[in-house]
Motif scaffolding. Structure first.
Motif, PDB file in Angstrom:
ATOM      1  N   UNK A   1       0.836  -1.210   0.000  1.00 60.07           N
ATOM      2  CA  UNK A   1       0.000   0.000   0.000  1.00 60.07           C
ATOM      3  C   UNK A   1       0.868   1.255   0.000  1.00 60.07           C
ATOM      4  N   UNK A   2       1.865   1.281   0.857  1.00 57.00           N
ATOM      5  CA  UNK A   2       2.682   2.491   1.004  1.00 57.00           C
ATOM      6  C   UNK A   2       3.560   2.762  -0.216  1.00 57.00           C
ATOM      7  N   UNK A   3       3.820   1.739  -1.035  1.00 59.98           N
ATOM      8  CA  UNK A   3       4.624   1.940  -2.239  1.00 59.98           C
ATOM      9  C   UNK A   3       3.777   2.312  -3.460  1.00 59.98           C
ATOM     10  N   UNK A   4       2.471   2.128  -3.368  1.00 60.21           N
ATOM     11  CA  UNK A   4       1.621   2.351  -4.537  1.00 60.21           C
ATOM     12  C   UNK A   4       0.542   3.414  -4.345  1.00 60.21           C
ATOM     13  N   UNK A   5      -0.146   3.383  -3.211  1.00 60.31           N
ATOM     14  CA  UNK A   5      -1.247   4.321  -3.006  1.00 60.31           C
ATOM     15  C   UNK A   5      -0.818   5.783  -3.107  1.00 60.31           C
ATOM     16  N   UNK A   6       0.331   6.181  -2.561  1.00 60.71           N
ATOM     17  CA  UNK A   6       0.731   7.589  -2.710  1.00 60.71           C
ATOM     18  C   UNK A   6       0.975   7.996  -4.158  1.00 60.71           C
ATOM     19  N   UNK A   7       1.403   7.073  -4.993  1.00 55.00           N
ATOM     20  CA  UNK A   7       1.612   7.369  -6.415  1.00 55.00           C
ATOM     21  C   UNK A   7       0.272   7.659  -7.101  1.00 55.00           C
TER      22      UNK A   7
END
Length: 212
Positions: free
Chosen positions: A157-163
């Motif tokens: 989640x932290x590697x993709x959602x912010x993108x």
């Protein structure tokens, strides 16, 4: 290998009336500009456009068309010409209500490894002269706090959602109107610039694999 939900986990809708000009050429230009933003975040590399044909008073014709871009931009003049040339010969009054930009994007696993996935995000734009709009939807669990089995995956989640959130904010800025979260589905709901957190029971979210 990613599991893909048959309906979206979240979607965002932009009403483009009074924002962009009507018609196919303007819609393709809008799609090109939106795709450029998504490409910057490695979420969409356009490869083709797909659409269905309908007739006023008749409805859908059951005819589907696809045009490969072959390295061209969506706003290349030849693309609009070829799209129009795809109109079914037996239905001279056929029209398209919207088109889907097909391509691939990059998601990042828990170890930080990038993977290219077809249709990671889906961009749909309408050339309808009466009501123009655009929609972005996602069908994978990498944007959510839990995977489809309900297991928390904070690293993913932290590697993709912010993108995704950054891309949505950039699209709001580009279009000059905020994207409105779409309707909830069995697989999730958009909230702000991300997906709504699921209800947790004993540290787990809902298991959604029964409909995958």
């Amino acid at each position: 290998m990613l599991m893909r939900a048959p309906s979206e986990c979240g979607s965002w809708f932009w009403d483009l009336d009074d924002v962009t000009a009507p018609g196919l050429e303007a819609a393709l230009e809008t799609a090109a500009r939106m795709s450029a933003v998504l490409r910057t975040h490695e979420l969409l590399e356009p490869a083709a456009v797909e659409w269905n044909w309908f007739e006023v008073g008749t409805g859908g014709l059951g005819i589907h068309s696809r045009l490969d871009l072959a390295g061209r931009g969506l706003d290349d003049a030849s693309v609009a010409g070829q799209v129009k040339a795809c109109r079914p010969a037996g239905y001279p009054a056929a029209e398209m209500s919207s088109f889907l930009v097909v391509g691939s994007g990059v998601w990042i696993d828990a170890d930080g490894n990038p993977h290219r996935e077809p249709r990671l995000v889906e961009l749909t734009v309408s050339p309808d002269p009466v009501s123009s709009w655009a929609e972005l939807s996602v069908h994978h669990d990498v944007w959510a706090r839990c995977d489809f089995r309900g297991r928390p995956h904070p690293s993913v989640h932290d590697r993709n959602a912010p993108r995704l959130a950054a891309a949505l904010r950039d699209l709001d800025t580009l279009l000059g109107v905020p994207g409105e979260p779409g309707e909830p589905t069995y697989f999730g709901k958009a909230e702000g610039h991300g997906l709504k957190a699921p209800e947790m029971i004993d540290g787990l979210g809902p298991d959604l694999t029964d409909l995958l």
